[in-house]
Design an enzyme around this catalytic site. Structure first.
Site, mmCIF file in Angstrom:
data_model
loop_
_atom_site.group_PDB
_atom_site.id
_atom_site.type_symbol
_atom_site.label_atom_id
_atom_site.label_comp_id
_atom_site.label_asym_id
_atom_site.label_seq_id
_atom_site.Cartn_x
_atom_site.Cartn_y
_atom_site.Cartn_z
ATOM 1 N N HIS A 1 -2.069 32.901 12.474
ATOM 2 C CA HIS A 1 -1.212 31.760 12.160
ATOM 3 C C HIS A 1 0.081 31.777 12.973
ATOM 4 O O HIS A 1 1.161 31.965 12.424
ATOM 5 C CB HIS A 1 -0.912 31.744 10.659
ATOM 6 C CG HIS A 1 -0.126 30.575 10.191
ATOM 7 N ND1 HIS A 1 -0.136 29.343 10.822
ATOM 8 C CD2 HIS A 1 0.710 30.440 9.111
ATOM 9 C CE1 HIS A 1 0.649 28.509 10.166
ATOM 10 N NE2 HIS A 1 1.179 29.145 9.131
ATOM 11 N N CYS B 1 -3.310 37.242 2.620
ATOM 12 C CA CYS B 1 -2.172 36.653 3.316
ATOM 13 C C CYS B 1 -2.466 36.591 4.814
ATOM 14 O O CYS B 1 -3.063 37.513 5.381
ATOM 15 C CB CYS B 1 -0.910 37.499 3.099
ATOM 16 S SG CYS B 1 -0.495 37.778 1.364
ATOM 17 N N CYS C 1 4.777 24.400 9.712
ATOM 18 C CA CYS C 1 3.441 24.828 10.140
ATOM 19 C C CYS C 1 2.613 23.684 10.701
ATOM 20 O O CYS C 1 1.586 23.924 11.346
ATOM 21 C CB CYS C 1 2.708 25.464 8.976
ATOM 22 S SG CYS C 1 3.566 26.884 8.272
#
Length: 375
Positions: free
Chosen positions: A318, A195, A77
């Site tokens: 994300h 989430c 990430c």
């Protein structure tokens, strides 16, 4: 040599399977070039995790960027911020005069749901996906009393509210703690609204030597670490120690005493517990106070330590390779005073933390902490 962030840009974030990586990258690079007032660069670093081989040259060819060094990096990430660190170093050392850092990812076409665990790792063979890894940290915090379920949910409430003012964010909205806790369970105790979503997007930054101009955004420091061995002997949950160590490096490089010296922060909140752990690891709040800070408004816009005014990963989205550079774009806009209703008043110093994980035995794959300043 001091390095400036001359221009930044991003695409919209969200599920966009109809837009390929070229289109997403075009949005980000075009905006970054226009912002910097340039039409070319001397080198490019590209961060991505799941894009196909040759993706960097493919998307840059479509924009006429050829014949210069193009390097692709993968660091989970933190891939986008790793590209930024390397681009910064290339300018700082005088290796190149003008460098593009680009991050991109199209998650909606790569996975139907959670990222498939890596079967060459013991944890991957056991099916331990990232939601489960973070859920274990959350369960530990609940068990020890370091946070409550309501405080976990408060992070989601805060970041979704911040994202209402971010037109590029994937999700936003006004939720209550009860609504967050009542959403579908994903990995106990983390519910759906705790989430990050599956996202597609790209983000970019142009770095150049600093000129000393008033209002110029400069890089005070950029620190990168890989995870050290981590097991049951560690006093902290997974991911805490790598963030704390990288933060110490970044603060020392920036000449700052503490993370509390900065005005605005973007952190890796892929799950609500991630923001709580990170604010403690950064030293923004004392150990065990991360949940209280979120519930009490300390880390909200208008609070003592505003965290994730963009909406964070939970709400902005994300797309792994793009995330870190999207965080850097947000902090750059904040330091320029261009964030409208989500603007942190008087922000002059900003910090970005991006942490990537998923390798068994290690306390995370990688972590990048960067400090930016508006002169």
């Amino acid at each position: 040599m001091s390095v400036a962030v001359a221009g930044v840009g991003t695409s919209h974030f969200g599920r966009q399977p109809e837009r390929d990586l070229v289109a997403l990258a075009w949005d980000a690079v075009r905006e970054a070039f226009a912002d910097a007032g340039v039409d070319g660069v001397d080198a490019v670093w590209v961060g991505t995790v799941f894009a196909p081989a040759g993706v960097a040259q493919r998307v840059l060819r479509a924009m006429g960027i050829t014949g210069v060094p193009i390097i692709t990096v993968e660091n989970a990430c933190a891939s986008g911020t790793t590209a930024f660190v390397e681009a910064h170093e290339a300018v700082r050392t005088g290796r190149h005069g003008r460098v593009l850092a680009l991050g991109l990812e199209q998650m909606s076409t790569a996975f139907a749901g959670a990222i498939t665990p890596e079967t060459t790792d013991p944890e991957g063979r056991a099916g331990l996906a990232m939601p489960a890894m973070y859920a274990m940290s959350a369960a530990r915090y609940l068990h020890t009393g370091a946070a409550t379920a309501e405080q976990l949910a408060a992070v989601s409430v805060k970041n979704h509210a911040h994202a209402v003012h971010n037109p590029r964010a994937q999700y936003s909205g006004t939720y209550t703690v009860d609504e967050v806790l009542a959403s579908r369970m994903i990995a106990d105790p983390l519910t759906l609204l705790q989430c990050c979503p599956t996202s597609d997007g790209a983000a970019a930054a142009v770095l150049t030597p600093a000129t000393g101009a008033r209002g110029e955004v400069v890089v005070r420091s950029a620190a990168l670490r890989s995870g050290a061995p981590w097991n049951h002997r560690s006093p902290h949950v997974w991911g805490h120690d790598i963030v704390a160590a990288t933060t110490r490096d970044a603060l020392a490089g920036a000449g700052l005493d503490a993370a509390a010296d900065v005005d605005v922060v973007e952190v890796h909140d892929a799950f609500t517990i991630g923001e709580i752990v990170t604010t403690e690891a950064l030293g923004l709040v004392p150990p065990g106070d991360g949940g209280k800070a979120a519930a009490g408004g300390v880390t909200a816009l208008g609070g003592a330590h505003p965290v994730n005014p963009s909406g964070g990963l939970l709400s902005r989205g994300h797309p792994l390779g793009a995330t870190g550079l999207a965080q850097l774009a947000e902090i750059t806009w904040q330091l320029r005073g261009r964030c409208g209703a989500r603007q942190v008043e008087g922000a002059r110093l900003g910090l970005v933390e991006t942490m990537g994980g998923g390798v068994s035995v290690l306390d995370g794959n990688s972590c990048v902490v960067t400090v930016l300043e508006a002169r």
